[in-house]
Design a protein around this motif. Structure first.
Motif, PDB file in Angstrom:
ATOM      1  N   TYR A 182       0.823  -1.208   0.000  1.00  0.00           N
ATOM      2  CA  TYR A 182       0.000   0.000   0.000  1.00  0.00           C
ATOM      3  C   TYR A 182       0.864   1.268   0.000  1.00  0.00           C
ATOM      4  CZ  TYR A 182       1.096   0.767   4.940  1.00  0.00           C
ATOM      5  OH  TYR A 182       1.755   1.020   6.112  1.00  0.00           O
ATOM      6  N   ILE A 183       2.107   1.150   0.463  1.00  0.00           N
ATOM      7  CA  ILE A 183       3.009   2.296   0.474  1.00  0.00           C
ATOM      8  C   ILE A 183       3.311   2.744  -0.952  1.00  0.00           C
ATOM      9  CG2 ILE A 183       5.328   3.088   1.131  1.00  0.00           C
ATOM     10  CD1 ILE A 183       5.162   1.324   3.586  1.00  0.00           C
ATOM     11  N   GLY A 184       3.248   1.807  -1.894  1.00  0.00           N
ATOM     12  CA  GLY A 184       3.465   2.149  -3.299  1.00  0.00           C
ATOM     13  C   GLY A 184       2.419   3.129  -3.807  1.00  0.00           C
ATOM     14  N   ARG A 185       1.175   2.953  -3.373  1.00  0.00           N
ATOM     15  CA  ARG A 185       0.104   3.866  -3.788  1.00  0.00           C
ATOM     16  C   ARG A 185       0.377   5.273  -3.258  1.00  0.00           C
ATOM     17  NH1 ARG A 185      -3.852   1.581  -1.300  1.00  0.00           N
ATOM     18  NH2 ARG A 185      -4.028  -0.027  -2.910  1.00  0.00           N
ATOM     19  N   PHE A 186       0.813   5.340  -2.006  1.00  0.00           N
ATOM     20  CA  PHE A 186       1.131   6.638  -1.394  1.00  0.00           C
ATOM     21  C   PHE A 186       2.258   7.330  -2.149  1.00  0.00           C
ATOM     22  CE2 PHE A 186       4.293   8.639   1.425  1.00  0.00           C
ATOM     23  CZ  PHE A 186       3.610   9.801   1.724  1.00  0.00           C
ATOM     24  N   PHE A 187       3.353   6.603  -2.395  1.00  0.00           N
ATOM     25  CA  PHE A 187       4.498   7.216  -3.068  1.00  0.00           C
ATOM     26  C   PHE A 187       4.179   7.578  -4.521  1.00  0.00           C
ATOM     27  CE2 PHE A 187       7.674   5.466   0.147  1.00  0.00           C
ATOM     28  CZ  PHE A 187       8.034   6.724   0.603  1.00  0.00           C
ATOM     29  N   ALA A 188       3.375   6.768  -5.192  1.00  0.00           N
ATOM     30  CA  ALA A 188       2.983   7.088  -6.572  1.00  0.00           C
ATOM     31  C   ALA A 188       2.219   8.404  -6.612  1.00  0.00           C
ATOM     32  CB  ALA A 188       2.139   5.963  -7.157  1.00  0.00           C
ATOM     33  N   ASN A 189       1.368   8.618  -5.623  1.00  0.00           N
ATOM     34  CA  ASN A 189       0.614   9.873  -5.563  1.00  0.00           C
ATOM     35  C   ASN A 189       1.557  11.060  -5.331  1.00  0.00           C
ATOM     36  OD1 ASN A 189      -2.102  11.289  -5.282  1.00  0.00           O
ATOM     37  ND2 ASN A 189      -1.132  11.861  -3.367  1.00  0.00           N
ATOM     38  N   GLU A 190       2.547  10.866  -4.450  1.00  0.00           N
ATOM     39  CA  GLU A 190       3.524  11.929  -4.201  1.00  0.00           C
ATOM     40  C   GLU A 190       4.325  12.229  -5.465  1.00  0.00           C
ATOM     41  OE1 GLU A 190       4.045  13.762  -1.319  1.00  0.00           O
ATOM     42  OE2 GLU A 190       2.180  12.815  -0.687  1.00  0.00           O
ATOM     43  N   MET A 191       4.674  11.194  -6.214  1.00  0.00           N
ATOM     44  CA  MET A 191       5.422  11.378  -7.463  1.00  0.00           C
ATOM     45  C   MET A 191       4.591  12.133  -8.488  1.00  0.00           C
ATOM     46  SD  MET A 191       7.069   7.545  -7.515  1.00  0.00           S
ATOM     47  CE  MET A 191       8.064   7.616  -9.012  1.00  0.00           C
ATOM     48  N   ALA A 192       3.304  11.826  -8.547  1.00  0.00           N
ATOM     49  CA  ALA A 192       2.423  12.487  -9.504  1.00  0.00           C
ATOM     50  C   ALA A 192       2.203  13.949  -9.146  1.00  0.00           C
ATOM     51  CB  ALA A 192       1.084  11.756  -9.572  1.00  0.00           C
ATOM     52  N   VAL A 193       2.012  14.215  -7.856  1.00  0.00           N
ATOM     53  CA  VAL A 193       1.727  15.582  -7.410  1.00  0.00           C
ATOM     54  C   VAL A 193       2.987  16.439  -7.400  1.00  0.00           C
ATOM     55  CG1 VAL A 193       0.934  16.986  -5.461  1.00  0.00           C
ATOM     56  CG2 VAL A 193      -0.277  14.891  -6.050  1.00  0.00           C
ATOM     57  N   ARG A 194       4.019  15.966  -6.737  1.00  0.00           N
ATOM     58  CA  ARG A 194       5.251  16.759  -6.614  1.00  0.00           C
ATOM     59  C   ARG A 194       6.074  16.756  -7.902  1.00  0.00           C
ATOM     60  NH1 ARG A 194       6.432  17.617  -0.828  1.00  0.00           N
ATOM     61  NH2 ARG A 194       4.914  16.451   0.406  1.00  0.00           N
ATOM     62  N   GLY A 195       5.850  15.747  -8.739  1.00  0.00           N
ATOM     63  CA  GLY A 195       6.571  15.687 -10.015  1.00  0.00           C
ATOM     64  C   GLY A 195       5.722  16.099 -11.200  1.00  0.00           C
ATOM     65  N   LYS A 196       4.625  16.801 -10.927  1.00  0.00           N
ATOM     66  CA  LYS A 196       3.680  17.179 -11.980  1.00  0.00           C
ATOM     67  C   LYS A 196       4.341  17.992 -13.090  1.00  0.00           C
ATOM     68  CE  LYS A 196      -0.801  19.465 -12.649  1.00  0.00           C
ATOM     69  NZ  LYS A 196      -1.914  20.185 -11.965  1.00  0.00           N
ATOM     70  N   GLY A 197       5.152  18.964 -12.694  1.00  0.00           N
ATOM     71  CA  GLY A 197       5.822  19.805 -13.694  1.00  0.00           C
ATOM     72  C   GLY A 197       6.785  19.017 -14.548  1.00  0.00           C
ATOM     73  N   PHE A 198       7.542  18.120 -13.915  1.00  0.00           N
ATOM     74  CA  PHE A 198       8.484  17.285 -14.656  1.00  0.00           C
ATOM     75  C   PHE A 198       7.751  16.388 -15.645  1.00  0.00           C
ATOM     76  CE2 PHE A 198      10.570  13.148 -15.087  1.00  0.00           C
ATOM     77  CZ  PHE A 198      11.782  13.532 -15.641  1.00  0.00           C
ATOM     78  N   LEU A 199       6.678  15.741 -15.195  1.00  0.00           N
ATOM     79  CA  LEU A 199       5.901  14.855 -16.074  1.00  0.00           C
ATOM     80  C   LEU A 199       5.301  15.631 -17.243  1.00  0.00           C
ATOM     81  CD1 LEU A 199       4.071  12.671 -13.384  1.00  0.00           C
ATOM     82  CD2 LEU A 199       5.752  11.859 -15.055  1.00  0.00           C
ATOM     83  N   ARG A 200       4.821  16.818 -16.975  1.00  0.00           N
ATOM     84  CA  ARG A 200       4.225  17.635 -18.038  1.00  0.00           C
ATOM     85  C   ARG A 200       5.279  18.046 -19.065  1.00  0.00           C
ATOM     86  NH1 ARG A 200       2.324  21.323 -15.039  1.00  0.00           N
ATOM     87  NH2 ARG A 200       4.062  22.773 -15.250  1.00  0.00           N
ATOM     88  N   ASN A 201       6.446  18.455 -18.591  1.00  0.00           N
ATOM     89  CA  ASN A 201       7.494  18.919 -19.506  1.00  0.00           C
ATOM     90  C   ASN A 201       8.109  17.782 -20.320  1.00  0.00           C
ATOM     91  OD1 ASN A 201       7.208  21.590 -18.679  1.00  0.00           O
ATOM     92  ND2 ASN A 201       8.714  21.381 -17.036  1.00  0.00           N
ATOM     93  N   PHE A 202       8.292  16.630 -19.677  1.00  0.00           N
ATOM     94  CA  PHE A 202       8.897  15.508 -20.406  1.00  0.00           C
ATOM     95  C   PHE A 202       7.879  14.785 -21.285  1.00  0.00           C
ATOM     96  CE2 PHE A 202      10.670  11.136 -20.730  1.00  0.00           C
ATOM     97  CZ  PHE A 202      11.837  11.468 -21.389  1.00  0.00           C
ATOM     98  N   SER A 203       6.634  14.737 -20.844  1.00  0.00           N
ATOM     99  CA  SER A 203       5.520  14.142 -21.607  1.00  0.00           C
ATOM    100  C   SER A 203       5.823  12.731 -22.115  1.00  0.00           C
ATOM    101  CB  SER A 203       5.149  15.044 -22.798  1.00  0.00           C
ATOM    102  OG  SER A 203       4.742  16.305 -22.357  1.00  0.00           O
ATOM    103  N   PRO A 204       6.076  11.788 -21.214  1.00  0.00           N
ATOM    104  CA  PRO A 204       6.364  10.409 -21.662  1.00  0.00           C
ATOM    105  C   PRO A 204       5.129   9.730 -22.239  1.00  0.00           C
ATOM    106  CG  PRO A 204       6.111  10.472 -19.277  1.00  0.00           C
ATOM    107  CD  PRO A 204       6.074  11.892 -19.746  1.00  0.00           C
TER     108      PRO A 204
END
Length: 233
Positions: free
Chosen positions: A95-117
């Motif tokens: 279940y910790i994976g779900r928590f960390f995935a959410n943190e990656m999505a929220v805190r890494g939102k700008g990175f994900l948007r700019n890289f656009s994988p």
């Protein structure tokens, strides 16, 4: 009724401090997390924090060519973050994976948007460790991130050679340890940008070996996103 009984027997706990918390991460730990988030200045290539604001890249990225375009680790690999990752990775606390995935999505939102994988590629573990552990934590992480980001997960790489744990090895030993350890197990058609998902970035040897393989099958740009990152030079 069954779900209510399960919650009584196994109440929800904070993924960081393990205390009972109906809201997931508890308020004190939520505040504490901000202290571990990677801040600027950070390396433009791997995202590792750097001390000198006049420098644009860390020591490792400055002195050698990287196989990946750029990447980011969300938290510093220390303290409560390191402990939570250990429980997620070795103690079957998925279940910790779900928590960390959410943190990656929220805190890494700008990175994900700019890289656009176009796809997420989880780092594979060898079959022996998977049999012993019962799961691949990075696959769980990628699948949870897919739910939030809607970027599809492609579990398209396998380990074909048993390797030593990277922890404790030198940079040269890490690279040699992973040589020819990965193979494609599924075709990638017309994928231009792939994002490798892993739990920890230290020297980058694992990410680089995987990035090399993805480039060989036609991926033009490879990035990475991890829960945590080391604090070397």
């Amino acid at each position: 009724m069954k779900e209510q009984i399960n919650k009584l027997i196994w109440p929800e706990v904070c993924p960081i401090c393990q205390k009972v918390s109906k809201t997931g991460v508890c308020t004190p730990c939520a505040k504490k997390l901000n202290r571990y988030e990677v801040q600027e200045p950070s390396c433009l290539k791997c995202g590792k924090p750097i001390e000198n604001e006049c420098e644009s890249m860390c020591h490792d990225c400055e002195r050698r060519e990287r196989s990946f375009e750029r990447g980011r680790g969300i938290f510093l690999h220390s303290g409560v973050i390191q402990k939570a990752i250990y429980r997620f990775k070795y103690h079957n606390q998925r279940y910790i994976g779900r928590f960390f995935a959410n943190e990656m999505a929220v805190r890494g939102k700008g990175f994900l948007r700019n890289f656009s994988p176009e796809i997420l590629v989880p780092v594979p573990i060898d079959p022996w460790r998977k049999k012993e552990r019962g799961y691949n934590q990075t696959l769980i992480l990628a699948q949870e991130l897919e739910i939030i980001s809607r970027i599809p997960t492609f579990d398209c790489v396998k380990r074909v050679r048993r390797t030593m744990p990277q922890k404790g090895l030198s940079k040269e030993e890490r690279k040699g340890n992973l040589k020819d350890a990965f193979q494609m197990k599924g075709a990638l058609k017309n994928v231009k940008k792939a994002l490798i998902v892993d739990d920890i970035f230290t020297t980058g040897s694992t990410i680089e070996e995987l990035a090399d393989l993805l480039r060989k099958v036609g991926v033009q740009e490879v990035g990475f996103l991890t829960i945590s990152i080391g604090q070397g030079k």
